[in-house]
Design a protein around this motif. Structure first.
Motif, PDB file in Angstrom:
ATOM      1  N   MET A 152      -2.292  10.248  -3.627  1.00 51.05           N
ATOM      2  CA  MET A 152      -1.440  11.269  -3.016  1.00 51.05           C
ATOM      3  C   MET A 152      -2.347  12.248  -2.286  1.00 51.05           C
ATOM      4  N   VAL A 153      -1.966  12.624  -1.067  1.00 50.65           N
ATOM      5  CA  VAL A 153      -2.736  13.651  -0.374  1.00 50.65           C
ATOM      6  C   VAL A 153      -2.271  15.007  -0.892  1.00 50.65           C
ATOM      7  N   GLY A 154      -3.163  15.964  -0.889  1.00 49.97           N
ATOM      8  CA  GLY A 154      -2.797  17.290  -1.387  1.00 49.97           C
ATOM      9  C   GLY A 154      -3.716  18.340  -0.804  1.00 49.97           C
ATOM     10  N   LEU A 155      -3.372  19.576  -1.034  1.00 51.25           N
ATOM     11  CA  LEU A 155      -4.198  20.686  -0.559  1.00 51.25           C
ATOM     12  C   LEU A 155      -4.928  21.270  -1.762  1.00 51.25           C
ATOM     13  N   ASN A 209       6.653  23.144  -7.015  1.00 55.89           N
ATOM     14  CA  ASN A 209       5.183  23.239  -6.950  1.00 55.89           C
ATOM     15  C   ASN A 209       4.482  22.711  -8.214  1.00 55.89           C
ATOM     16  N   ASP A 210       5.176  21.900  -8.990  1.00 58.96           N
ATOM     17  CA  ASP A 210       4.605  21.491 -10.280  1.00 58.96           C
ATOM     18  C   ASP A 210       3.928  20.123 -10.222  1.00 58.96           C
ATOM     19  N   LEU A 211       3.212  19.870  -9.139  1.00 57.97           N
ATOM     20  CA  LEU A 211       2.544  18.572  -9.013  1.00 57.97           C
ATOM     21  C   LEU A 211       1.043  18.711  -9.148  1.00 57.97           C
ATOM     22  N   TYR A 212       0.490  17.922 -10.023  1.00 57.54           N
ATOM     23  CA  TYR A 212      -0.968  17.846 -10.163  1.00 57.54           C
ATOM     24  C   TYR A 212      -1.531  17.226  -8.878  1.00 57.54           C
ATOM     25  N   GLY A 213      -2.687  17.729  -8.442  1.00 59.43           N
ATOM     26  CA  GLY A 213      -3.325  17.125  -7.260  1.00 59.43           C
ATOM     27  C   GLY A 213      -3.092  17.895  -5.979  1.00 59.43           C
ATOM     28  N   THR A 214      -2.414  19.026  -6.072  1.00 61.20           N
ATOM     29  CA  THR A 214      -2.259  19.874  -4.888  1.00 61.20           C
ATOM     30  C   THR A 214      -1.986  21.311  -5.319  1.00 61.20           C
ATOM     31  N   ASP A 215      -2.573  22.240  -4.591  1.00 58.69           N
ATOM     32  CA  ASP A 215      -2.309  23.643  -4.911  1.00 58.69           C
ATOM     33  C   ASP A 215      -0.896  24.025  -4.502  1.00 58.69           C
ATOM     34  N   GLU A 216      -0.407  23.379  -3.462  1.00 62.36           N
ATOM     35  CA  GLU A 216       0.934  23.701  -2.966  1.00 62.36           C
ATOM     36  C   GLU A 216       1.681  22.449  -2.562  1.00 62.36           C
ATOM     37  N   SER A 257       0.843  -1.205   0.000  1.00 59.77           N
ATOM     38  CA  SER A 257       0.000   0.000   0.000  1.00 59.77           C
ATOM     39  C   SER A 257       0.873   1.247   0.000  1.00 59.77           C
ATOM     40  N   VAL A 258       0.515   2.208  -0.808  1.00 60.02           N
ATOM     41  CA  VAL A 258       1.329   3.445  -0.873  1.00 60.02           C
ATOM     42  C   VAL A 258       0.434   4.681  -0.855  1.00 60.02           C
ATOM     43  N   VAL A 259       0.848   5.651  -0.044  1.00 59.50           N
ATOM     44  CA  VAL A 259       0.209   6.972  -0.067  1.00 59.50           C
ATOM     45  C   VAL A 259       1.331   8.001  -0.185  1.00 59.50           C
ATOM     46  N   GLY A 260       1.116   8.990  -1.034  1.00 64.14           N
ATOM     47  CA  GLY A 260       2.160   9.987  -1.270  1.00 64.14           C
ATOM     48  C   GLY A 260       1.876  11.317  -0.603  1.00 64.14           C
ATOM     49  N   CYS A 261       2.974  12.028  -0.284  1.00 65.57           N
ATOM     50  CA  CYS A 261       2.891  13.416   0.182  1.00 65.57           C
ATOM     51  C   CYS A 261       3.702  14.259  -0.801  1.00 65.57           C
ATOM     52  N   PRO A 262       3.114  15.303  -1.369  1.00 70.11           N
ATOM     53  CA  PRO A 262       3.820  16.078  -2.389  1.00 70.11           C
ATOM     54  C   PRO A 262       4.945  16.925  -1.807  1.00 70.11           C
ATOM     55  N   GLU A 276      -8.404  22.582   1.500  1.00 69.47           N
ATOM     56  CA  GLU A 276      -8.754  21.328   2.190  1.00 69.47           C
ATOM     57  C   GLU A 276      -7.847  20.188   1.742  1.00 69.47           C
ATOM     58  N   ILE A 277      -7.638  19.238   2.642  1.00 71.10           N
ATOM     59  CA  ILE A 277      -6.844  18.061   2.285  1.00 71.10           C
ATOM     60  C   ILE A 277      -7.713  17.114   1.462  1.00 71.10           C
ATOM     61  N   LYS A 278      -7.200  16.782   0.276  1.00 71.96           N
ATOM     62  CA  LYS A 278      -7.940  15.877  -0.618  1.00 71.96           C
ATOM     63  C   LYS A 278      -6.985  14.791  -1.116  1.00 71.96           C
ATOM     64  N   MET A 279      -7.563  13.705  -1.613  1.00 72.20           N
ATOM     65  CA  MET A 279      -6.733  12.643  -2.187  1.00 72.20           C
ATOM     66  C   MET A 279      -6.899  12.614  -3.699  1.00 72.20           C
ATOM     67  N   THR A 280      -5.806  12.369  -4.386  1.00 73.25           N
ATOM     68  CA  THR A 280      -5.839  12.267  -5.849  1.00 73.25           C
ATOM     69  C   THR A 280      -5.189  10.943  -6.240  1.00 73.25           C
ATOM     70  N   PRO A 281      -5.783  10.203  -7.188  1.00 74.70           N
ATOM     71  CA  PRO A 281      -5.128   8.966  -7.626  1.00 74.70           C
ATOM     72  C   PRO A 281      -3.693   9.266  -8.073  1.00 74.70           C
ATOM     73  N   MET A 282      -2.773   8.448  -7.605  1.00 69.46           N
ATOM     74  CA  MET A 282      -1.357   8.718  -7.891  1.00 69.46           C
ATOM     75  C   MET A 282      -1.057   8.790  -9.383  1.00 69.46           C
ATOM     76  N   LYS A 283      -1.784   7.984 -10.126  1.00 66.78           N
ATOM     77  CA  LYS A 283      -1.556   7.956 -11.574  1.00 66.78           C
ATOM     78  C   LYS A 283      -1.764   9.346 -12.187  1.00 66.78           C
ATOM     79  N   ASN A 284      -2.789  10.043 -11.659  1.00 65.77           N
ATOM     80  CA  ASN A 284      -3.060  11.379 -12.194  1.00 65.77           C
ATOM     81  C   ASN A 284      -1.920  12.349 -11.886  1.00 65.77           C
ATOM     82  N   VAL A 285      -1.274  12.123 -10.751  1.00 60.78           N
ATOM     83  CA  VAL A 285      -0.207  13.038 -10.321  1.00 60.78           C
ATOM     84  C   VAL A 285       0.921  13.074 -11.339  1.00 60.78           C
TER      85      VAL A 285
END
Ligand code: ADP
Length: 327
Positions: free
Chosen positions: A292-295, A132-139, A122-127, A299-308
């Protein structure tokens, strides 16, 4: 998954201020839920070499405010091969690790996805990346610190530029994305900002710089992202120096480089990194994986890692107009 046995945490790819705050949050949140944590040194390299370290809530004392990463970071070519990933998975299983928190950029997220797909971990990511060039988080973790470091340096350069009516080309980080350059350009009052997302035409840039320097006898600052299409600040400076029309300009280049990577994280990065660390462990406990968790919108949201790693985050083109209006 039959439940988390032990969580492995690692920092990977380019380091970013705030990664330590994230590691600390992961360890303390896991222990609050009676789950043990193992630190993996040097990212995927350490995973392949079994470079593991037991972590406890006390072992992460006094790291929150430190730049860099206590777990070290690395790039690993061996991990890019299925054989390398098989060794990594075997080592994790031997340590009783069946869940991971990956802190890093899009490459690190891609590696984590493969580990999940091929070996069921199981894997969960933190950006975590200053760009700052990651999809799935404002920051991303480290971006605010890098931006503040760059602006502080631009302010200093402005003082000396102003004293001599010089033109300074200041190069900031951003190989593929202009987030740092664009925001530093606005925050640092740059007369011109050049970013990878914009078509840069040398003739047009020369015209703008000529206009800036000939219309008013004062200093000018041009912020250039390292990945700008003209090849960075030094290339542009060379082009200007080779053109006699620009002989009247006192021109200097300053490449901020790795100064932007180091230093103590800002309050914003510490809070962001702590929130991501807590959210990542909670996501694993709730049974999430490959996210991946992101802002997003505060708000904290999750985005499928593939999309990142398969989608790209766009800069705010409104801000480009702002730089033009304010220069
Ligand atoms: P970042 O995470 O900051 O984007 P990199 O792109 O260097 O940094 O990625 C970090 C590490 O993740 C790489 O050194 C490699 O081990 C792993 N990685 C990146 N892309 C892949 C991939 N396509 N397949 C397998 N592993 C990858």
């Amino acid at each position: 998954m039959e439940g988390i046995q032990r969580i492995g945490v690692y920092t990977s790819g380019g380091d970013a201020p705030g990664m330590n705050a994230c590691v600390r949050a992961v360890v303390r949140t896991a222990y609050a839920h009676d789950i043990e944590v193992v630190g993996i040194r040097r990212g995927y390299e350490g995973m392949i070499d079994s470079d593991f370290v037991e972590m406890t809530p006390r072992s992460v004392s006094n790291i929150l405010q430190k730049g860099g990463t206590v777990l070290k970071s690395a790039r690993s070519d061996r991990f890019r091969t299925p054989e390398g990933r098989a060794v990594a998975a075997e080592n994790l299983t031997e340590m009783g690790i069946n869940a991971l928190v990956a802190i890093g950029g899009d490459g690190s997220m891609r590696g984590a996805t493969l580990l999940n797909q091929e070996h069921g971990i199981s894997v969960v990511g933190c950006p975590g990346t200053i760009d700052n060039d990651l999809y799935g988080t404002d920051e991303t973790i480290g971006y605010d610190t890098a931006m503040n470091t760059a602006i502080e340096n631009i302010d200093r350069i402005r003082d000396t530029a102003d004293a001599h009516n010089r033109l300074f080309l200041i190069e900031v980080m951003g190989r593929d994305a202009g987030f740092i350059a664009l925001n530093c350009g606005i925050g640092g009052g740059a007369e011109l900002v050049l970013i990878p997302e914009n078509q840069s035409d040398l003739k047009e840039v020369k015209k703008q710089i000529f206009g800036l320097m000939s219309s008013h006898a004062r200093s000018s600052i041009v912020v250039v992202a390292e990945g700008d299409q003209l090849g960075g600040a030094q290339r542009i400076a060379d082009a200007l120096k080779n053109d006699p029309k620009f002989d009247f300009i006192d021109l200097r280049v300053c490449i901020l480089g790795h100064t932007q990577r180091g230093g103590s994280p800002t309050a914003r990065d510490r809070v962001l990194a702590s929130r991501f660390g807590v959210a990542a462990v909670e996501a694993l406990i709730e049974g999430h994986t490959n996210v991946m968790v992101g802002l997003i919108g505060g708000e904290i949201k999750m985005t499928p890692m593939k999309n990142v790693w398969s989608r790209s985050k766009s800069i705010d083109y409104e801000l480009i107009n702002l730089t033009k209006m304010l220069s």
